[in-house]
Design a protein around this motif. Structure first.
Motif, short mmCIF file in Angstrom:
data_model
loop_
_atom_site.label_atom_id
_atom_site.label_comp_id
_atom_site.label_asym_id
_atom_site.label_seq_id
_atom_site.Cartn_x
_atom_site.Cartn_y
_atom_site.Cartn_z
N LEU A 29 48.98 43.13 26.04
CA LEU A 29 48.27 41.87 26.59
C LEU A 29 47.55 42.52 27.98
CD1 LEU A 29 50.25 38.83 25.70
CD2 LEU A 29 48.03 39.46 25.00
N ILE A 30 48.41 42.95 28.59
CA ILE A 30 48.09 43.01 30.19
C ILE A 30 47.02 44.22 30.28
CG2 ILE A 30 49.02 44.84 32.30
CD1 ILE A 30 51.69 42.99 31.52
N ALA A 31 47.00 45.32 29.40
CA ALA A 31 46.21 46.43 29.15
C ALA A 31 44.89 45.79 28.87
CB ALA A 31 46.44 47.83 28.30
N ILE A 32 44.92 44.80 28.11
CA ILE A 32 43.62 44.12 27.48
C ILE A 32 42.87 43.18 28.59
CG2 ILE A 32 42.50 42.49 25.95
CD1 ILE A 32 44.32 43.64 23.75
N LEU A 33 43.88 42.33 29.18
CA LEU A 33 43.07 41.49 30.07
C LEU A 33 42.92 41.81 31.61
CD1 LEU A 33 45.78 38.32 29.07
CD2 LEU A 33 43.25 38.97 28.44
N SER A 34 44.15 42.78 32.03
CA SER A 34 43.62 42.84 33.18
C SER A 34 42.40 43.56 33.78
CB SER A 34 45.00 43.65 33.84
OG SER A 34 45.07 44.51 34.33
N PRO A 35 41.56 44.30 33.09
CA PRO A 35 40.48 44.91 33.61
C PRO A 35 39.38 43.73 33.55
CG PRO A 35 41.27 46.50 31.71
CD PRO A 35 42.27 45.29 31.93
N LEU A 311 48.37 38.84 38.38
CA LEU A 311 48.98 39.48 39.28
C LEU A 311 48.63 41.01 39.57
CD1 LEU A 311 52.39 38.23 39.41
CD2 LEU A 311 50.64 37.59 40.69
N LEU A 312 48.29 41.72 38.39
CA LEU A 312 47.98 43.35 38.32
C LEU A 312 46.57 43.07 38.95
CD1 LEU A 312 49.81 45.60 37.59
CD2 LEU A 312 48.50 45.68 35.76
N SER A 313 45.72 42.34 38.39
CA SER A 313 44.29 42.61 39.01
C SER A 313 44.31 42.07 40.33
CB SER A 313 43.39 41.53 38.07
OG SER A 313 43.86 40.88 37.10
#
Ligand SMILES: Nc1ncnc2c1ncn2[C@@H]1O[C@H](COP(=O)(O)OP(=O)(O)OP(=O)(O)O)[C@@H](O)[C@H]1O
Ligand SMILES: [Mg+2]
Lengths: 382, 220
Positions: A29-35, A311-313
């Protein structure tokens, strides 16, 4: 109520119990969403700043038109324009690009009396004499320029400038790499006399169409272009839509790879899950309760994934200056000195990404949900 | 209390042939009796118990519970029936992995909206009765076969069922624990519970009220 709370707690425990799966799904999910979130935030930020500067700017923009592009306007009509009824101020500007060593600088030439009040310096003063310039914060930091320093620059002509002021760091991204000088100096630097790249016309409200008619009388034998504030902001918005479109195209590819990954991850441990559902149903769980539990698990995991992605973005933008993504929106970013990337994390995209995550994980759990609602406990427990 | 009429369950592997797991079963089980189904492996004991216990649907025939035919019931109604009336003890325990004993026992209480504390207390009480008071927080992986079986029994009892269906409750267990489990089932019977057991274990025939001998999917 108690029942739903119980199921919610159990869903949390289940996510912890199936830790490996939870982590994998979350990472997907993170890999898909954060960019995606990063791109939207940057795009919104840059667009926001552009629109602010458009709104703070003049009411009409006059340029010449060569091959459908904006071209320089001669200054000989300046006095005529000033005389038009309803025109309050006329500001000729030169806006160009030049390199200070290997870094791109935006060169703005303007008459001293036309400098907008909104411009503030962090140190030093505005230019007063020729060869005096005010430089943007990022350029100054990159080249260790202080007030009083001299540097030379070459466009058509080589000129030596003295730094008399430095823009504050909170100015817009365009200010960050700007070199601000008198109109005459800019003309000399680019080797063009008596022309401006555009003429800004400030007007009284409600007079624009009459002024446009008068301008037509003046320029009727020339190819010129007149744009008002609405049009300029429309161009800005359109430009960003195009950029977002290009980004989306790239994104679709990444996305196409991410979705199967999430499906596989969700299917991970399916046989154990199936058995568990069988046991639950055999011991008196209703199908609806099983489905509620599964949905709550997906809800929690999407919430977790989306939150971490956001948060990562933020980290991506703040600490890595939107590496790999910012160039979609600011093409020259690799040539510019490093500046604070404008980014806006609006609630809507964040909410959307959460729903999106939920949708994805729900799709991932469709199989186990379907099985749990149709198959008999005996079949599931096998 | 439980009655079957011409009950059949067959599994079709291909269109050509099918396996008749049980065939034309007619039994009547009265309330508060201890019934044992005895027969060799593959004779259809598990299948019969599953069908009578609403876990599986018959291919033909009828099942009556309290005089009411339950065969046409919806899945929802069957699940409610299981929750309110029936407790299962499975041949291979079927505990949920990585849950502690008490969580396994209390699992059926979760969707009933019973709070954490009460769930724990009720599970603890039952597990103490099973002699597992010191194993409340052990996961099923950390328990021996006999202990797992007792956890499974506790889970079957958590909803205070009127019917206990036990499929080979002593097959994976040493003799001493088997005796305990037989005594426990007997005790439940004394409290008014109807008990259905499938087993090879001849010892059960001594405590049973009725023994059905099965072979090749039929009752002899
Ligand atoms: N899902 C299934 N698909 C096909 N055949 C099945 C299935 N389940 C059971 N059977 C068959 O049905 C028959 C009866 O099986 P069942 O499990 O009821 O026997 P059992 O008496 O419980 O045996 P055991 O004592 O070994 O537990 C067997 O021949 C078995 O192969
Ligand atoms: Mg069996």
């Amino acid at each position: 109520m108690n029942k739903h709370l119980n199921l919610l707690f159990l869903a949390t425990e289940n996510l912890l119990r199936h830790r490996a799966k939870t982590v994998v799904v979350c990472l997907c999910l993170i890999a898909i969403l954060s960019p995606f979130i990063t791109a939207i935030a940057i795009s919104e930020g840059v667009r926001g700043q552009s629109l602010i500067s458009v709104n703070a700017g003049a009411d009409l923009y006059l340029t010449y038109d060569e091959f459908g592009r904006n071209a320089a306007v001669p200054l000989k009509y300046l006095d005529e324009i000033k005389k038009i009824f309803g025109v309050t101020r006329v500001v000729p500007r030169i806006i160009g690009r030049g390199f200070l060593q290997n870094k791109l600088a935006i060169i703005v030439g303007i008459n001293q009396e036309d400098v907008p009040e909104s411009i503030s310096c962090v140190s030093g003063r505005l230019f007063e004499n020729s060869h005096e310039v005010v430089v943007g914060y990022e350029l100054a930091t990159h080249f260790h320029l202080k007030t009083g320093d001299q540097f030379s620059m070459r466009c058509q002509q080589r000129k030596v400038f003295t730094v008399v002021g430095i823009f504050s760091s909170d100015s817009s991204i365009w200010g960050a790499s700007m070199i601000f000088m008198s109109f005459r100096d800019a003309g000399e630097l680019f080797g063009k006399q008596d022309v401006a790249t555009d003429i800004q016309i400030h007007t009284l409200p409600g007079h624009n169409s009459e002024i446009a008619t008068d301008l037509y009388d003046i320029f009727q034998h020339e190819a010129y272009r007149l744009q008002d504030k609405q049009m300029v902001s429309l161009y800005v918005k359109k430009g960003f839509m195009l950029k977002e479109g290009i980004f989306s195209a790239f994104y679709v590819v990444a996305f196409a790879l991410g979705v199967p990954a999430i499906l596989v991850a969700s299917g991970f441990g399916l046989s154990e899950r199936k058995k568990e559902i069988g046991i639950m149903k055999a011991t008196g769980w209703q199908t609806l309760e099983v489905l509620e539990l599964i949905s709550m698990e997906q809800l929690l995991i999407s919430f977790l994934g989306a939150t971490i992605a956001i948060l990562l973005s933020v980290l991506w933008v703040k600490s890595f200056n939107g590496a790999f993504i910012a160039q979609f929106f600011i093409a020259e970013i690799t040539m510019l000195p490093r500046f604070t990337l404008p980014a806006r994390f609006l609630p809507l995209p964040c909410l959307l990404s959460f729903f999106f995550a939920f949708l994805l994980t729900m799709v991932g759990s469709v199989y186990s949900s379907w099985r749990s609602s149709t198959a008999s406990p005996v079949v599931l427990m096998k | 209390m439980i009655r079957t009429e011409h009950l059949c369950k067959s599994y079709s592997h291909s269109s050509q042939y099918e396996i008749r797991a049980i065939y034309d079963i007619n039994v009547t089980i009265s309330k508060n009796s201890f019934v044992v189904f005895n027969g060799p492996s593959g004779s259809g004991k598990t299948t019969l118990l599953n069908v009578m216990g609403t876990l599986d649907r018959p291919t033909a025939g009828k099942v009556f519970l309290y005089g009411e035919e339950i065969t046409p019931f919806s899945d929802i109604a069957l699940a409610r029936l299981r929750r309110e009336k029936i407790g299962f003890i499975f041949q291979d325990f079927h505990l949920i992995p990585r849950l502690t004993s008490w969580e396994n026992v209390a699992y059926p209480l979760v969707p009933r909206g019973i709070g954490y504390k009460e769930r724990f207390e009720r599970a603890k009480l039952l597990l103490e009765k099973m002699g597992l008071g010191d194993r409340l927080d052990h996961t099923s992986e950390e328990l021996s076969g006999g202990q797992q079986q007792r956890v499974a029994i506790a889970r079957a009892l958590i909803n205070n069922p009127e019917i206990i269906i036990a499929d080979e409750p002593t097959s994976n267990i040493d003799e001493e624990t088997s005796v305990q489990i037989r005594e426990l089932l007997n005790e439940l019977k004394a409290r008014g519970v109807t008990i259905l057991v499938a087993t090879h274990d001849a010892m059960f025939e001594k405590v049973a009220d009725v023994v059905f001998k099965m072979k090749n999917g039929r009752i002899l």
